[in-house]
Scaffold this motif. Structure first.
Motif, PDB file in Angstrom:
ATOM      1  N   ASP A 168     131.629 -24.969 -11.814  1.00 14.62           N
ATOM      2  CA  ASP A 168     130.750 -23.800 -11.823  1.00 14.62           C
ATOM      3  C   ASP A 168     129.870 -23.743 -10.582  1.00 14.62           C
ATOM      4  OD1 ASP A 168     131.694 -23.033 -14.359  1.00 14.62           O
ATOM      5  OD2 ASP A 168     130.286 -24.384 -15.362  1.00 14.62           O
ATOM      6  N   ASP A 169     130.289 -24.403  -9.516  1.00 13.70           N
ATOM      7  CA  ASP A 169     129.515 -24.412  -8.278  1.00 13.70           C
ATOM      8  C   ASP A 169     129.403 -22.977  -7.733  1.00 13.70           C
ATOM      9  OD1 ASP A 169     128.791 -26.753  -5.996  1.00 13.70           O
ATOM     10  OD2 ASP A 169     129.060 -24.730  -5.224  1.00 13.70           O
ATOM     11  N   PRO A 170     128.207 -22.570  -7.276  1.00 14.66           N
ATOM     12  CA  PRO A 170     128.057 -21.202  -6.740  1.00 14.66           C
ATOM     13  C   PRO A 170     128.944 -20.934  -5.530  1.00 14.66           C
ATOM     14  CG  PRO A 170     126.124 -22.554  -6.263  1.00 14.66           C
ATOM     15  CD  PRO A 170     126.940 -23.310  -7.252  1.00 14.66           C
ATOM     16  N   THR A 171     129.340 -21.996  -4.835  1.00 17.13           N
ATOM     17  CA  THR A 171     130.323 -21.858  -3.754  1.00 17.13           C
ATOM     18  C   THR A 171     131.565 -22.623  -4.191  1.00 17.13           C
ATOM     19  OG1 THR A 171     128.480 -21.889  -2.177  1.00 17.13           O
ATOM     20  CG2 THR A 171     130.699 -22.094  -1.271  1.00 17.13           C
ATOM     21  N   PRO A 172     132.476 -21.971  -4.913  1.00 17.82           N
ATOM     22  CA  PRO A 172     133.597 -22.676  -5.545  1.00 17.82           C
ATOM     23  C   PRO A 172     134.561 -23.300  -4.547  1.00 17.82           C
ATOM     24  CG  PRO A 172     133.879 -20.297  -5.695  1.00 17.82           C
ATOM     25  CD  PRO A 172     132.501 -20.525  -5.156  1.00 17.82           C
ATOM     26  N   LEU A 173     135.210 -24.349  -5.019  1.00 17.94           N
ATOM     27  CA  LEU A 173     136.177 -25.071  -4.197  1.00 17.94           C
ATOM     28  C   LEU A 173     137.516 -24.339  -4.171  1.00 17.94           C
ATOM     29  CD1 LEU A 173     135.396 -28.625  -5.606  1.00 17.94           C
ATOM     30  CD2 LEU A 173     134.907 -27.860  -3.278  1.00 17.94           C
ATOM     31  N   ARG A 174     138.205 -24.484  -3.057  1.00 12.63           N
ATOM     32  CA  ARG A 174     139.579 -23.980  -2.940  1.00 12.63           C
ATOM     33  C   ARG A 174     140.327 -24.849  -1.952  1.00 12.63           C
ATOM     34  NH1 ARG A 174     139.833 -18.675   0.926  1.00 12.63           N
ATOM     35  NH2 ARG A 174     138.322 -19.339   2.499  1.00 12.63           N
ATOM     36  N   LEU A 175     141.641 -24.871  -2.074  1.00 16.31           N
ATOM     37  CA  LEU A 175     142.476 -25.766  -1.273  1.00 16.31           C
ATOM     38  C   LEU A 175     143.273 -24.986  -0.242  1.00 16.31           C
ATOM     39  CD1 LEU A 175     143.718 -28.645  -0.838  1.00 16.31           C
ATOM     40  CD2 LEU A 175     145.479 -27.973  -2.493  1.00 16.31           C
ATOM     41  N   LYS A 176     143.332 -25.547   0.984  1.00 17.84           N
ATOM     42  CA  LYS A 176     144.172 -24.996   2.040  1.00 17.84           C
ATOM     43  C   LYS A 176     144.985 -26.138   2.644  1.00 17.84           C
ATOM     44  CE  LYS A 176     143.211 -20.535   2.594  1.00 17.84           C
ATOM     45  NZ  LYS A 176     144.247 -19.470   2.640  1.00 17.84           N
ATOM     46  N   ILE A 177     146.304 -26.054   2.533  1.00 10.62           N
ATOM     47  CA  ILE A 177     147.187 -27.011   3.190  1.00 10.62           C
ATOM     48  C   ILE A 177     147.527 -26.447   4.563  1.00 10.62           C
ATOM     49  CG2 ILE A 177     149.351 -28.289   3.094  1.00 10.62           C
ATOM     50  CD1 ILE A 177     147.470 -29.014   0.855  1.00 10.62           C
ATOM     51  N   MET A 178     147.219 -27.205   5.621  1.00 13.94           N
ATOM     52  CA  MET A 178     147.441 -26.716   6.971  1.00 13.94           C
ATOM     53  C   MET A 178     148.174 -27.754   7.807  1.00 13.94           C
ATOM     54  SD  MET A 178     143.937 -24.624   7.855  1.00 13.94           S
ATOM     55  CE  MET A 178     144.835 -23.581   9.013  1.00 13.94           C
ATOM     56  N   HIS A 179     148.744 -27.267   8.885  1.00 18.41           N
ATOM     57  CA  HIS A 179     149.447 -28.144   9.821  1.00 18.41           C
ATOM     58  C   HIS A 179     148.684 -28.151  11.143  1.00 18.41           C
ATOM     59  CE1 HIS A 179     152.704 -30.192  11.907  1.00 18.41           C
ATOM     60  NE2 HIS A 179     152.540 -29.326  12.897  1.00 18.41           N
ATOM     61  N   PHE A 180     148.463 -29.365  11.664  1.00 19.17           N
ATOM     62  CA  PHE A 180     147.856 -29.492  12.980  1.00 19.17           C
ATOM     63  C   PHE A 180     148.268 -30.822  13.578  1.00 19.17           C
ATOM     64  CE2 PHE A 180     144.824 -30.488   9.644  1.00 19.17           C
ATOM     65  CZ  PHE A 180     144.375 -31.761   9.955  1.00 19.17           C
ATOM     66  N   ALA A 181     148.142 -30.905  14.897  1.00 20.81           N
ATOM     67  CA  ALA A 181     148.675 -32.051  15.632  1.00 20.81           C
ATOM     68  C   ALA A 181     147.671 -33.188  15.751  1.00 20.81           C
ATOM     69  CB  ALA A 181     149.125 -31.607  17.026  1.00 20.81           C
ATOM     70  N   GLY A 182     146.790 -33.319  14.794  1.00 24.23           N
ATOM     71  CA  GLY A 182     145.775 -34.361  14.887  1.00 24.23           C
ATOM     72  C   GLY A 182     146.024 -35.536  13.981  1.00 24.23           C
ATOM     73  N   GLY A 183     147.205 -35.617  13.378  1.00 32.05           N
ATOM     74  CA  GLY A 183     147.482 -36.715  12.474  1.00 32.05           C
ATOM     75  C   GLY A 183     147.044 -36.382  11.061  1.00 32.05           C
ATOM     76  N   PRO A 184     147.301 -37.275  10.102  1.00 31.08           N
ATOM     77  CA  PRO A 184     146.908 -37.030   8.709  1.00 31.08           C
ATOM     78  C   PRO A 184     145.394 -36.971   8.574  1.00 31.08           C
ATOM     79  CG  PRO A 184     147.619 -39.305   9.007  1.00 31.08           C
ATOM     80  CD  PRO A 184     147.947 -38.594  10.277  1.00 31.08           C
ATOM     81  N   ASN A 185     144.902 -35.951   7.881  1.00 30.82           N
ATOM     82  CA  ASN A 185     143.458 -35.802   7.770  1.00 30.82           C
ATOM     83  C   ASN A 185     143.107 -34.803   6.682  1.00 30.82           C
ATOM     84  OD1 ASN A 185     140.659 -36.024   8.536  1.00 30.82           O
ATOM     85  ND2 ASN A 185     141.396 -36.557  10.583  1.00 30.82           N
TER      86      ASN A 185
END
Length: 338
Positions: free
Chosen positions: A173-190
């Motif tokens: 119930d956080d006023p700024t709710p969580l959401r997930l974004k899976i992205m690709h970038f060349a910086g290694g696992p993070n």
């Protein structure tokens, strides 16, 4: 008492020879054939700072600098007590004590007042501000090499399900709710958290993880950053530092630009080690509450540390986006909690 010197007209850099006659209650200023009487109470005399000549400033902004500064200084100090700065300059011990007190005050401000003020202010920032900052940062990421994740639809669905199941009850119930974004970038696992509750996980981290608990451990760590509002606390602290500098230097014209730039480049902020420990502690508590393996948490932290050591090219992420600063000490803390 008469003093020769130079008079500078209000708002002008040019100056001309003049003479000043001193009396107990008034001054007489002579400039060529022009003569004016000025009451002493309407004249401001600059503070005595070392050997810098004293300057008299009149009500209209005009200024007079005596040629014989020593004579005027003696006359003035016989009638007015020197300022605190001047008196301190006459005592070496006072100068040293003042310098030490100033340094102590600066250290106390930056190490005690700023963190405390940042924490309080960050907890009261409206959610719409967090959303705006998060959206700006996400747009910045898309313009600097980040793209949509390359997981299969099945993998994406599994990550979304795992993410939803791992959100602690108090954050649903956080006023700024969580959401997930899976992205690709060349910086290694993070993985890293944005101010608007967007948890960005690299597809390489998903492929590297050996278990669901390992991925959840990283997610919960980043959720801990959001729970404690670390992004906003660092943003507020950065803004307060900038505002303090502007206040000290007197440059108030750039305050608005400074705040906007701080928000736009929030991704350049760095979490302190105490914030990283706070996020780890949060993740450890939630891992235990959900019956998940802390061994999997220490295992993926070890993998992230090894990956960071091997990574020597590609996109270098800011440290605050990284899950592995001061990693050896953090791994030991996780193992001690098992």
């Amino acid at each position: 008492m008469q003093l020769n010197g130079f008079y500078q007209y209000p708002g002008r850099a040019a100056r001309e020879a003049a003479r000043l006659t001193l009396a107990e209650q008034h001054l007489t200023l002579e400039q060529g054939s022009h003569r004016q009487l000025v009451m002493l109470k309407d004249v401001t005399v600059s503070d005595a700072l070392g050997t810098i000549p004293l300057m008299l400033t009149f009500a209209d902004g005009g200024r007079f600098v005596p040629e014989d500064d020593a004579a005027f200084r003696q006359w003035w100090q016989q009638r007015h007590r020197p300022g605190l700065v001047y008196r301190l300059e006459q005592h070496r011990r006072g100068v040293v004590l003042t310098l030490l007190a100033t340094l102590a005050a600066i250290a106390f401000y930056f190490w005690v007042i700023l963190p405390a003020a940042s924490n309080v202010l960050a907890q009261h920032i409206p959610s719409y501000v967090e959303r705006q900052i998060g959206q700006q940062t996400f747009t910045l990421l898309q313009n600097t090499g980040f793209s949509a994740g390359r997981l299969t639809p099945e993998q994406q669905q599994r990550m979304n399900r795992l993410f939803r199941d791992s959100i602690p009850a108090q954050m649903k119930d956080d006023p700024t709710p969580l959401r997930l974004k899976i992205m690709h970038f060349a910086g290694g696992p993070n993985a890293f958290m944005l101010a608007d509750g967007t948890l960005v996980v690299s597809d390489e981290l998903v492929r590297m993880a050996k278990s669901d608990d390992a991925i959840v451990a990283v997610m919960l760590h980043e959720m801990g950053h959001h729970r404690h509002r670390h992004v906003m606390r660092m943003l507020v602290r950065s803004s307060l530092v900038s505002l303090s500098y502007l206040w000290l230097t007197g440059d108030v014209s750039g305050i608005g630009d400074t705040l906007l730039q701080s928000a736009a480049f929030v991704d350049q902020l760095q979490f302190s080690r105490s914030m990283e420990r706070e996020a780890d502690d949060y993740a450890i508590v939630q891992m235990k509450a959900q019956g998940r393996s802390l061994a999997a948490m220490s295992e993926i932290y070890t993998q992230l540390e090894q990956s960071a050591e091997k990574e020597s090219s590609g996109l270098n992420l800011p440290e605050w986006m990284s899950t592995h600063p001061d990693m050896p000490a953090r791994i030991k803390a996780i193992q001690a909690a098992e």
